[in-house]
Scaffold this motif. Sequence first.
Motif, short mmCIF file in Angstrom:
data_model
loop_
_atom_site.label_atom_id
_atom_site.label_comp_id
_atom_site.label_asym_id
_atom_site.label_seq_id
_atom_site.Cartn_x
_atom_site.Cartn_y
_atom_site.Cartn_z
N SER A 144 34.12 44.22 38.44
CA SER A 144 33.20 44.51 39.53
C SER A 144 32.00 45.29 38.98
CB SER A 144 34.23 45.29 40.52
OG SER A 144 33.23 45.34 41.75
N LEU A 145 31.73 46.60 39.39
CA LEU A 145 30.70 47.60 38.89
C LEU A 145 31.18 47.61 37.10
CD1 LEU A 145 30.05 50.14 41.48
CD2 LEU A 145 28.57 48.31 40.77
N GLY A 146 32.34 47.78 36.90
CA GLY A 146 32.75 47.79 35.43
C GLY A 146 32.24 46.50 34.63
N GLY A 147 32.43 45.58 35.26
CA GLY A 147 31.72 44.27 34.66
C GLY A 147 30.34 44.19 34.57
N LEU A 148 29.71 44.79 35.46
CA LEU A 148 28.12 44.98 35.46
C LEU A 148 27.87 45.88 34.19
CD1 LEU A 148 25.31 45.10 36.57
CD2 LEU A 148 25.99 47.02 37.86
N PHE A 149 28.66 47.07 34.15
CA PHE A 149 28.58 47.99 33.00
C PHE A 149 28.76 47.27 31.66
CE2 PHE A 149 30.39 51.04 29.99
CZ PHE A 149 29.51 51.82 29.85
N SER B 35 34.08 39.37 37.34
CA SER B 35 33.46 39.50 38.78
C SER B 35 32.61 40.81 38.59
CB SER B 35 34.38 39.72 39.84
OG SER B 35 35.59 38.67 40.04
N PRO B 36 31.31 40.62 37.78
CA PRO B 36 30.91 41.67 37.44
C PRO B 36 29.53 41.64 38.78
CG PRO B 36 30.01 39.89 36.03
CD PRO B 36 31.38 39.40 36.67
N SER B 37 29.15 42.65 39.12
CA SER B 37 28.42 43.22 40.30
C SER B 37 26.79 42.67 39.73
CB SER B 37 28.52 44.33 40.83
OG SER B 37 29.96 44.64 41.47
N LEU B 38 26.57 41.51 39.02
CA LEU B 38 25.29 41.42 38.87
C LEU B 38 24.13 41.28 39.77
CD1 LEU B 38 26.35 38.93 35.84
CD2 LEU B 38 25.51 41.27 35.63
N TRP B 39 24.53 41.42 40.90
CA TRP B 39 23.39 41.59 42.02
C TRP B 39 22.61 42.64 42.00
CZ3 TRP B 39 24.69 45.79 44.59
CH2 TRP B 39 26.08 46.23 44.54
N ARG C 270 36.78 33.40 44.05
CA ARG C 270 36.36 32.79 45.22
C ARG C 270 35.84 34.19 46.16
NH1 ARG C 270 40.55 29.05 48.14
NH2 ARG C 270 38.70 28.69 49.71
N GLU C 271 34.52 34.49 45.85
CA GLU C 271 34.14 35.61 46.46
C GLU C 271 32.69 35.44 47.33
OE1 GLU C 271 33.83 38.54 43.39
OE2 GLU C 271 34.91 37.09 42.29
N TYR C 272 32.57 36.16 48.33
CA TYR C 272 31.48 36.01 49.19
C TYR C 272 30.69 37.29 49.27
CZ TYR C 272 34.08 32.09 50.34
OH TYR C 272 34.79 30.89 50.23
N ASN C 273 30.30 37.68 48.08
CA ASN C 273 29.83 39.06 47.86
C ASN C 273 28.36 39.31 47.19
OD1 ASN C 273 30.98 38.76 45.59
ND2 ASN C 273 32.40 40.21 45.67
N GLY C 274 27.69 38.08 46.83
CA GLY C 274 26.73 38.01 46.10
C GLY C 274 26.97 37.81 44.55
N ILE C 275 28.26 38.10 44.29
CA ILE C 275 28.58 38.08 42.80
C ILE C 275 28.63 36.77 42.18
CG2 ILE C 275 30.51 38.28 41.16
CD1 ILE C 275 31.44 41.12 42.60
N PRO C 276 29.42 35.83 42.88
CA PRO C 276 29.02 34.35 42.33
C PRO C 276 27.68 34.06 42.01
CG PRO C 276 30.80 34.27 44.18
CD PRO C 276 29.93 35.69 44.35
N ARG C 277 26.72 34.11 42.95
CA ARG C 277 25.33 33.44 42.61
C ARG C 277 25.01 34.28 41.61
NH1 ARG C 277 23.24 36.06 46.82
NH2 ARG C 277 22.22 37.69 45.61
N SER C 278 25.03 35.43 41.62
CA SER C 278 24.42 36.23 40.44
C SER C 278 25.08 35.79 38.86
CB SER C 278 24.46 37.99 40.51
OG SER C 278 25.67 38.47 40.64
N LYS D 290 41.77 30.43 42.56
CA LYS D 290 43.04 31.00 43.19
C LYS D 290 42.64 32.38 43.53
CE LYS D 290 46.51 27.67 41.05
NZ LYS D 290 47.52 27.57 40.37
N ASP D 291 41.73 33.11 42.88
CA ASP D 291 41.55 34.37 43.20
C ASP D 291 40.33 34.96 43.85
OD1 ASP D 291 43.82 36.02 41.47
OD2 ASP D 291 42.79 34.33 39.94
#
Length: 392
Positions: free
Chosen positions: A157-162, A181-185, A215-223, A248-249
């Motif tokens: 998440s944010l750690g993936g962005l880091f 799942s990095p928060s690249l948005w 499977r996420e709906y938070n802006g992460i897949p697009r970025s 599956k996740d």
Amino acid sequence: MRGSLLVTVTLGVLAGAALAAAQDEPITVGIRTTIHSAVLGEDRDLQISTPAGYARSRGRYPVVYVLDGNAHFLQTVADTRFLAGQGLAPEMIVVAVATSANRGRDLSPPTKNEADLKDIPGGGGADRFRQFLVSELRPFIEGRYRTEPYRILIGWSLGGLFAIHTLLEQPDAFDACFAISPSLWWDNEAEVAKAERLWRSRVTSKNVLYLTHGREYNGIPRSVQSLTRVLGRTAPPGLRWEFEYLPKDGHSSSPFRAIYNGFDFLFQGWGLPEDTAIPSPAELERHYARLTEAFGFPCRPDEMRINGMAYALLGRKRIAEAIALFEYNARLYPESPNVYDSLADAQEADGRLDAALENCRKACRLAQEQSDSRIETLRMHLERVSRKVQER
């Protein structure tokens, strides 16, 4: 009657307590400690796990640095130990860094998007946190433990962005990065744009990047898909990378599968094929020489894997080949009592009792020096071989 009942109950309780005391033994996978950071101006909590045989060995080990350590420490330890035990990866030291208290501050790069700071007040401190990891935590770990110069960073998440930010800003800080799942948005996908600008200059890289989302709906897949397209167009020569979609996740569950899969990708080709003949020492030396060249640190097979292959040969009465593998293991792990005891087994089967006796003695001496719990078993082997020598 009452007195008899009291005695019976008391004895039962005491017996139960004694049984529990005799049987209970803690399972320890690491330690918890703190480090004071002058860069951050605060103490930071750490969880550290060394390989199971660390205290008995002289080996050096790659280091895995795990962000959000409180959540991912135990799984990372389990994955590294399992893969090493199967001969699919080297043994590793795991260092988990707690990031819960100031997570948004530490793991997010500076942003020009005011909406980001509304979502994560105080964000933008990733560069200071990276300075802490590189200039304070890394020397702390490398001063206390026997480490190889190979470092892996895992962030979710944010750690993936880091992790992505660190790969771009200071690529020599870590040899491999898992961006789960990095928060690249963040900052309107500024890290994606930075990657394209940097990689278009055709810089070379020796890094490994494992990138995922579920499977996420938070802006992460697009970025993340934006970064994947950039990688496909402009990945620098030498960068070994893989994107994996985890159908599956969701966001929260993705680290469980991704950490294991990331190690599997990173250490592709480490393991020996199991559907072929047991390799000779010369074949093993060639295999691990290739790995040493690829990873840049001395690579060697797991002691118990070689031990198991040698015993398989011994069970098939291929004694000379078994002895050759046991001797190879002893050259790799000269500090291990087990390798000499096992070599003695094969020499005993070959009728070379004097050599077997010498190696039994060596095994017992090392076990005594190391307070090895197996020393009684080793002594029994020594006594058996000693009797055979006397009865010749």
